[in-house]
Design a protein around this motif. Sequence first.
Motif, PDB file in Angstrom:
ATOM      1  N   LEU A  21       0.825  -1.206   0.000  1.00 42.51           N
ATOM      2  CA  LEU A  21       0.000   0.000   0.000  1.00 42.51           C
ATOM      3  C   LEU A  21       0.865   1.265   0.000  1.00 42.51           C
ATOM      4  O   LEU A  21       0.732   2.121  -0.878  1.00 42.51           O
ATOM      5  CB  LEU A  21      -0.935   0.006   1.211  1.00 42.51           C
ATOM      6  N   ASP A  22       1.737   1.388   0.998  1.00 41.19           N
ATOM      7  CA  ASP A  22       2.552   2.598   1.127  1.00 41.19           C
ATOM      8  C   ASP A  22       3.520   2.770  -0.033  1.00 41.19           C
ATOM      9  O   ASP A  22       3.787   3.891  -0.469  1.00 41.19           O
ATOM     10  CB  ASP A  22       3.318   2.601   2.452  1.00 41.19           C
ATOM     11  N   GLY A  23       4.051   1.654  -0.539  1.00 39.01           N
ATOM     12  CA  GLY A  23       4.986   1.746  -1.662  1.00 39.01           C
ATOM     13  C   GLY A  23       4.333   2.368  -2.877  1.00 39.01           C
ATOM     14  O   GLY A  23       4.920   3.239  -3.538  1.00 39.01           O
ATOM     15  N   ASP A  24       3.116   1.944  -3.187  1.00 36.21           N
ATOM     16  CA  ASP A  24       2.426   2.511  -4.342  1.00 36.21           C
ATOM     17  C   ASP A  24       2.002   3.958  -4.107  1.00 36.21           C
ATOM     18  O   ASP A  24       2.063   4.782  -5.020  1.00 36.21           O
ATOM     19  CB  ASP A  24       1.230   1.647  -4.729  1.00 36.21           C
ATOM     20  N   VAL A  25       1.576   4.283  -2.899  1.00 38.70           N
ATOM     21  CA  VAL A  25       1.215   5.675  -2.612  1.00 38.70           C
ATOM     22  C   VAL A  25       2.454   6.566  -2.737  1.00 38.70           C
ATOM     23  O   VAL A  25       2.390   7.665  -3.305  1.00 38.70           O
ATOM     24  CB  VAL A  25       0.553   5.816  -1.221  1.00 38.70           C
ATOM     25  N   LEU A  32       3.631  12.775  -8.855  1.00 40.84           N
ATOM     26  CA  LEU A  32       2.925  14.061  -8.748  1.00 40.84           C
ATOM     27  C   LEU A  32       3.865  15.219  -8.401  1.00 40.84           C
ATOM     28  O   LEU A  32       3.416  16.337  -8.195  1.00 40.84           O
ATOM     29  CB  LEU A  32       1.816  13.959  -7.690  1.00 40.84           C
ATOM     30  N   GLY A  33       5.152  14.942  -8.330  1.00 42.62           N
ATOM     31  CA  GLY A  33       6.118  16.008  -8.086  1.00 42.62           C
ATOM     32  C   GLY A  33       6.438  16.254  -6.628  1.00 42.62           C
ATOM     33  O   GLY A  33       6.933  17.334  -6.285  1.00 42.62           O
ATOM     34  N   LEU A  34       6.163  15.279  -5.753  1.00 41.25           N
ATOM     35  CA  LEU A  34       6.512  15.406  -4.341  1.00 41.25           C
ATOM     36  C   LEU A  34       7.439  14.262  -3.920  1.00 41.25           C
ATOM     37  O   LEU A  34       7.105  13.449  -3.055  1.00 41.25           O
ATOM     38  CB  LEU A  34       5.247  15.395  -3.469  1.00 41.25           C
ATOM     39  N   PRO A  35       8.631  14.201  -4.518  1.00 43.09           N
ATOM     40  CA  PRO A  35       9.541  13.116  -4.135  1.00 43.09           C
ATOM     41  C   PRO A  35       9.924  13.247  -2.662  1.00 43.09           C
ATOM     42  O   PRO A  35      10.087  14.346  -2.143  1.00 43.09           O
ATOM     43  CB  PRO A  35      10.755  13.328  -5.046  1.00 43.09           C
ATOM     44  N   GLY A  36      10.026  12.120  -2.009  1.00 42.35           N
ATOM     45  CA  GLY A  36      10.392  12.133  -0.593  1.00 42.35           C
ATOM     46  C   GLY A  36       9.221  12.327   0.349  1.00 42.35           C
ATOM     47  O   GLY A  36       9.364  12.161   1.555  1.00 42.35           O
ATOM     48  N   TYR A  37       8.060  12.675  -0.184  1.00 42.93           N
ATOM     49  CA  TYR A  37       6.874  12.785   0.662  1.00 42.93           C
ATOM     50  C   TYR A  37       6.403  11.370   0.963  1.00 42.93           C
ATOM     51  O   TYR A  37       6.216  10.566   0.066  1.00 42.93           O
ATOM     52  CB  TYR A  37       5.764  13.573  -0.035  1.00 42.93           C
ATOM     53  N   ARG A  38       6.253  11.061   2.233  1.00 43.18           N
ATOM     54  CA  ARG A  38       5.898   9.699   2.634  1.00 43.18           C
ATOM     55  C   ARG A  38       4.422   9.629   3.009  1.00 43.18           C
ATOM     56  O   ARG A  38       3.887  10.566   3.615  1.00 43.18           O
ATOM     57  CB  ARG A  38       6.774   9.281   3.804  1.00 43.18           C
ATOM     58  N   PRO A  39       3.773   8.527   2.696  1.00 37.80           N
ATOM     59  CA  PRO A  39       2.349   8.390   3.029  1.00 37.80           C
ATOM     60  C   PRO A  39       2.059   8.607   4.507  1.00 37.80           C
ATOM     61  O   PRO A  39       1.000   9.135   4.858  1.00 37.80           O
ATOM     62  CB  PRO A  39       2.024   6.954   2.605  1.00 37.80           C
ATOM     63  N   ARG A  40       3.004   8.267   5.381  1.00 31.86           N
ATOM     64  CA  ARG A  40       2.771   8.425   6.816  1.00 31.86           C
ATOM     65  C   ARG A  40       2.680   9.888   7.227  1.00 31.86           C
ATOM     66  O   ARG A  40       2.248  10.191   8.332  1.00 31.86           O
ATOM     67  CB  ARG A  40       3.860   7.701   7.609  1.00 31.86           C
ATOM     68  N   PHE A  41       3.085  10.814   6.342  1.00 34.51           N
ATOM     69  CA  PHE A  41       3.005  12.242   6.664  1.00 34.51           C
ATOM     70  C   PHE A  41       1.579  12.777   6.581  1.00 34.51           C
ATOM     71  O   PHE A  41       1.221  13.739   7.275  1.00 34.51           O
ATOM     72  CB  PHE A  41       3.880  13.070   5.717  1.00 34.51           C
ATOM     73  N   ALA A  70       5.157   9.615  16.798  1.00 32.57           N
ATOM     74  CA  ALA A  70       4.851  10.955  16.296  1.00 32.57           C
ATOM     75  C   ALA A  70       6.112  11.812  16.253  1.00 32.57           C
ATOM     76  O   ALA A  70       6.349  12.537  15.283  1.00 32.57           O
ATOM     77  CB  ALA A  70       3.788  11.623  17.161  1.00 32.57           C
ATOM     78  N   SER A  71       6.931  11.719  17.282  1.00 30.87           N
ATOM     79  CA  SER A  71       8.176  12.490  17.331  1.00 30.87           C
ATOM     80  C   SER A  71       9.093  12.117  16.172  1.00 30.87           C
ATOM     81  O   SER A  71       9.695  12.992  15.527  1.00 30.87           O
ATOM     82  CB  SER A  71       8.865  12.258  18.672  1.00 30.87           C
ATOM     83  N   GLN A  72       9.195  10.829  15.873  1.00 29.01           N
ATOM     84  CA  GLN A  72      10.032  10.383  14.760  1.00 29.01           C
ATOM     85  C   GLN A  72       9.498  10.887  13.422  1.00 29.01           C
ATOM     86  O   GLN A  72      10.263  11.350  12.567  1.00 29.01           O
ATOM     87  CB  GLN A  72      10.123   8.858  14.746  1.00 29.01           C
ATOM     88  N   THR A  73       8.189  10.816  13.233  1.00 28.29           N
ATOM     89  CA  THR A  73       7.600  11.276  11.974  1.00 28.29           C
ATOM     90  C   THR A  73       7.758  12.787  11.834  1.00 28.29           C
ATOM     91  O   THR A  73       8.103  13.289  10.757  1.00 28.29           O
ATOM     92  CB  THR A  73       6.127  10.860  11.873  1.00 28.29           C
TER      93      THR A  73
END
Length: 162
Positions: A21-25, A32-41, A70-73
């Motif tokens: 799931l997260d890999g595809d998101v 979409l032009g947001l490299p490095g943006y992680r689904p957990r954000f 939360a602190s890690q994210t």
Amino acid sequence: MESMPERAAVGTLLRHVLELLDGDVAKVYDELGLPGYRPRFSPYVRALVADGPASIRELAGKVGVTHSAASQTVAQMTRSGLVAVEPGADARQRIVHLTPRARESLPVIEAEWAATEAAARGLDAELPMPLADLLTQTVLALRRKPFRQRIAESGLDVTPGE
């Protein structure tokens, strides 16, 4: 065909589903032009958009994770330039704010979130019950009786050695 984790390896199966799931998101965010943006954000971004700046403890409660998680994210989001953290009224408290970069990215983040919700509904239609319902029921069952207790009830002596 890709191999499947062993059925009895529930933790491995859960991690595998999350990776799929997260890999595809994450790939969608890259496209979409947001490299490095992680689904957990996204749950953190959505909480900050809805309720404004918040402490890490408040965010943990809103997102439903531990303070440590939360602190890690938040630390990852800070490194990515999506949030800024400032001291709160209490010296131990840190208040999280969205940065202008995050606010500029909101249309893409919100569009992806809506598309992900639609995709999840499509996935749910293929399953015997909606995945979120199954996971919610699993969390509730484990809160009623923790897995450690279930292991002990299977006959394994889990008392510390002397």
